[in-house]
Design an enzyme around this catalytic site. Sequence first.
Site, short mmCIF file in Angstrom:
data_model
loop_
_atom_site.label_atom_id
_atom_site.label_comp_id
_atom_site.label_asym_id
_atom_site.label_seq_id
_atom_site.Cartn_x
_atom_site.Cartn_y
_atom_site.Cartn_z
N ASP A 117 -4.02 34.89 40.74
CA ASP A 117 -3.57 33.71 39.99
C ASP A 117 -4.68 32.66 39.83
O ASP A 117 -4.48 31.67 39.12
CB ASP A 117 -2.39 33.03 40.71
CG ASP A 117 -1.09 33.79 40.51
OD1 ASP A 117 -1.03 34.65 39.61
OD2 ASP A 117 -0.13 33.52 41.26
N LYS A 157 1.99 26.01 38.96
CA LYS A 157 2.37 26.76 37.75
C LYS A 157 3.77 27.34 37.90
O LYS A 157 4.29 27.51 39.01
CB LYS A 157 1.39 27.89 37.46
CG LYS A 157 1.21 28.95 38.57
CD LYS A 157 2.16 30.13 38.53
CE LYS A 157 1.84 31.19 39.58
NZ LYS A 157 2.98 32.01 39.97
O1 C5P Z 1 -4.41 38.88 44.10
P1 C5P Z 1 -3.56 38.38 45.22
O2 C5P Z 1 -4.33 38.23 46.50
O3 C5P Z 1 -2.81 37.14 44.88
O4 C5P Z 1 -2.46 39.49 45.47
C1 C5P Z 1 -1.72 39.59 46.65
C2 C5P Z 1 -1.12 40.98 46.72
O5 C5P Z 1 -0.14 41.13 45.69
C3 C5P Z 1 -2.12 42.09 46.46
O6 C5P Z 1 -2.74 42.50 47.65
C4 C5P Z 1 -1.25 43.19 45.90
O7 C5P Z 1 -0.58 43.86 46.94
C5 C5P Z 1 -0.20 42.43 45.13
N1 C5P Z 1 -0.51 42.34 43.69
C6 C5P Z 1 -0.29 43.45 42.88
N2 C5P Z 1 -0.53 43.37 41.54
C7 C5P Z 1 -0.97 42.22 40.97
C8 C5P Z 1 -1.19 41.07 41.77
C9 C5P Z 1 -0.95 41.18 43.12
O8 C5P Z 1 0.11 44.51 43.37
N3 C5P Z 1 -1.17 42.17 39.64
#
Ligand code: C5P
Length: 315
Positions: A144, A20
């Site tokens: 995502d 994406k």
């Molecule tokens: O959800 P994911 O594991 O991809 O996110 C990785 C890190 O990115 C999270 O632990 C968080 O620190 C940050 N994040 C965030 N806000 C979001 C998505 C991700 O702060 N909307």
Amino acid sequence: MTYSLSSNTKVRVTVPSFAKLNLDLRVLSKRSDGYHELRTLFQTISLKDSLRIDFAVAQRTQIELESSVEIADNLVVRAAKLVLEHLKVRAHVRFALDKKIPMGAGLGGGSSNAAATLMALPALAGKPIPFAQLSALAETLGSDVPFFLHGGTALGLGRGTELYPLPDLPQHHALVVSTGIHVSTAEAYQALRRDVRNALTSAVDFPILREFQAIAWSLDSVGLKQLPLKNDFEPAVFQIHPALAAVVRKLRRLGAKPAMMTGSGSAVFGIFGSDAEARQAASAFRAGVTYPVRFVSRRQYRTRWHRALAPASGF
Ligand code: C5P
């Protein structure tokens, strides 16, 4: 789709796992759950990994993964465990992952692989999972992941997991440049130093939200070229990695409009008028860092999935 698999059948499918781009990404406040409140435009592109799955119902669950690239704590395995537990199915599942999407680049490769697993295994087990439940499982694997259950052009709100479909954009050609610089997503969010706010939106957010809304409303009438598309991570990430800002400038000089970073980086992309122009621009970069791509619409995404799962659904 009807599923007609008897419990002792072995089935093999090979499913696509598309990458994406974030065509626009605004980070509002930090939330009390530690995530950030987002507004983003997601778009699937033709760059893809390929995931071959051999599935057989078994006495005991066994999950094996063979990957063209070594990946610690692979999301495919986590997704498979999660979905089999949810289905209350024990199976021997063997994955062969052919990686083409650069990793840790903001292209959603790992998330897409996880979503591919979540979509394929229920079909292979002959036990479809209602969409709302599948989305809830996807959310636990990463912000995502839910988007890749849909594909096409979508609006992402909240953590990025609250999704609404947008009209498919016309075919566009882009050049993705991934130089291999690693950006930690968590660190990129930290670098933005957003305040913690309990209200979903505040006066501070209004100008950003107005601009984002104007873009969303104009998407199907005004070309991407004319829109003030923005990625809020760019200033912070470009400060740490000035080489990425130089790639964006180079893409612009080569005729890309717009040219910007995707997700929290480090891949950047430029939109070109044609495939030929994107490929021509690629020749100005060193070998192995460029990926000419086209947008994949939701209809194309679904068709590819329908075809890929046909061996599991008796078509
Ligand atoms: O959800 P994911 O594991 O991809 O996110 C990785 C890190 O990115 C999270 O632990 C968080 O620190 C940050 N994040 C965030 N806000 C979001 C998505 C991700 O702060 N909307």
